[in-house]
Design a protein around this motif. Structure first.
Motif, short mmCIF file in Angstrom:
data_model
loop_
_atom_site.label_atom_id
_atom_site.label_comp_id
_atom_site.label_asym_id
_atom_site.label_seq_id
_atom_site.Cartn_x
_atom_site.Cartn_y
_atom_site.Cartn_z
N HIS A 1 39.72 61.80 -99.42
CA HIS A 1 39.09 62.64 -98.39
C HIS A 1 40.05 63.08 -97.29
N THR B 1 38.24 72.52 -97.97
CA THR B 1 37.41 72.04 -96.86
C THR B 1 36.47 73.13 -96.38
N THR C 1 32.22 61.60 -97.02
CA THR C 1 33.28 62.59 -97.18
C THR C 1 32.71 63.93 -97.63
#
Length: 462
Positions: free
Chosen positions: A217, A225, A272
């Motif tokens: 993560h 992301t 995450t």
């Protein structure tokens, strides 16, 4: 009547005398002394001290270089002493000694006192063991890889890194450059330069290469992301990345950490982006995709590991990790467990480490101590690397290597040190650890010289 009274009185007196005699014998039992910390410590000796024991006529002093007193200093195996201290001289500098004492009265000898540890000042005249780590490990009845975390920039022919790696180590892991962030530039676009250099170095020099890590993560590229697509499309991007990386390195990398640090310190799945967008089954999916990619590429011997930190002393986290491992094993997707072992000289304990590792051993899994380093300044209470901490670190490295070396051959894979030189370790510069610049966690100092920790590693192989 008078005679009866006399008999009763006499019996009572005999009973009381008997009790009094027993009490006196108990009261007069020779007590064990209490040893005090050493005084007047210098480069070549110290003063051993202990408390007075009532009725003791003398004391018997033992001094050793081992806490279990398997061996003794010459003339210090039950040495008679009539005082409450003894000046010990002729010792080596920068060395740890142990002493204990017993009281003596006629032929009676008490139990042992507590054991006192003392480290002499100065520098030891005994050199560190220069034996190459992999040479000793390869000579074991059940050998294993001795690994080192590396950066691509270190792997220049003839550099000090290059010389040490070829002499000492039989496996390498990329410290950062084989993670997702540096490799994945955009969807389906990759920068292989650094990772290829590391893998080629290992392959060209007969050094095993462990891949670290496919999914973590902390190493998610910005494009993923901020991925605007659906969760299903996000999942397909992760699958494509794992497939492409495993395929690219098929036959060149022996093993992969597929998922790294998926469990938080409370014993729950870490929150995450992978959990948020792929759901709690994402770990199994990632392993499945890695296995499918390896099989499709003909790399059917590829070993897949789950890797995490601080599980030995954190039982809720340990339990959750093994819950994940059990699910992966039930699906025949996992080969081993990576125990990072970013430990301190104080913790975890030997029993905690053994219990943790043996849970994986009992499941028939490979064991990789994957990121070993040992902090000596976890409380930021020293500003220089003291003899005491140097020897504490040596003992802890020895302990961990000994634990690893004792596991069955079928469960052994590798024991990897997380970096070469103290000044390049992540530990002294990690803000959360709060001792900037003041730690010395590895086997080599800033000048590439071997430390006592290196000798401790070798001793763990005995």
């Amino acid at each position: 009547m008078k005679n009866i009274f006399l008999l009763v009185f006499t019996g009572a007196m005999l009973f009381l005398n008997s009790c009094s005699k027993d009490d006196n014998e108990g009261a007069n039992a020779l007590e064990a002394p209490v040893a005090n910390p050493a005084k007047d410590v210098n480069n070549t000796g110290f003063r051993a001290k202990w408390m007075y024991v009532s009725t003791a006529q003398s004391y018997l002093l033992d001094i050793s270089t081992s806490a279990d007193f398997e061996t003794f200093l010459p003339d210090y195996n039950s040495k008679p002493v009539t005082d409450l201290n003894e000046v010990v001289v002729g010792l080596d500098g920068g060395t740890r000694y142990f002493y204990r004492v017993r009281a003596k009265r006629d032929s009676e000898i008490s139990a042992y006192s507590n054991v006192i540890s003392v480290v002499t000042n100065g520098v030891s005249s005994i050199p560190e063991d220069p034996t190459f780590l992999k040479v000793k490990a390869n000579a074991l009845q059940h050998p294993f890889f001795v690994g080192m975390a590396v950066k691509a920039s270190q792997l220049e022919t003839g550099s000090q890194y290059d010389v040490i790696l070829k002499n000492e180590f039989s496996s390498i892991s990329a410290e950062y450059e084989m993670k997702m962030n540096p490799i994945s530039v955009a969807s389906g676009v990759y920068n292989w330069e650094a990772a290829d250099k590391i893998v080629a170095y290992g392959n060209d020099n007969g050094i095993n290469v462990h891949g670290h890590a496919l999914v973590w993560h902390v190493a998610v590229p910005d494009w993923l992301t901020n991925y605007p697509g659906t969760d299903a499309e996000f999942s397909n991007e992760v699958r494509q990345y794992i497939t492409d990386v495993v395929t690219h390195f098929a036959g060149k990398v022996t093993s992969w950490d597929v998922v790294n640090e998926a469990v938080d310190d409370t014993g729950n799945l870490r929150n995450t982006i992978f959990l948020q967008r792929m759901g709690p089954n994402y770990i199994n999916q990632c392993f499945q995709w890695a296995r499918e990619a390896a099989d499709a590429a003909g790399d059917t011997d590829l070993l897949l590991f789950y890797n995490d930190y601080a599980t030995s002393a954190n039982i809720p986290k340990q339990n959750k990790v093994y819950e994940l491992v059990d699910a992966l094993k039930a699906s025949n997707l996992i080969n081993g467990v990576g125990f990072q072992m970013h430990n301190t000289y104080l913790s975890p304990t030997k029993d905690q480490i053994e219990t943790d590792i043996n849970r994986a051993v009992s499941k028939g899994l490979k064991i990789h101590i994957s990121e070993l380093d040992i902090q000596v300044n976890p409380f930021n209470d020293i500003s220089t690397f003291t003899n005491e901490r140097r020897l504490d670190q040596k003992d802890k490295y020895k302990e961990i290597v000994k634990i690893y070396n004792a596991i069955p051959s079928a469960n052994k894979y590798a024991l990897t040190i997380w970096g070469m030189r103290d000044n390049e370790s992540w530990i002294p510069y990690n803000a959360e650890l709060n001792h900037p610049g003041n730690d010395w966690p590895l086997l080599y100092d800033s000048n590439f010289a071997i430390k006592s920790a290196h000798t401790g590693f070798l001793q763990g192989l005995d």
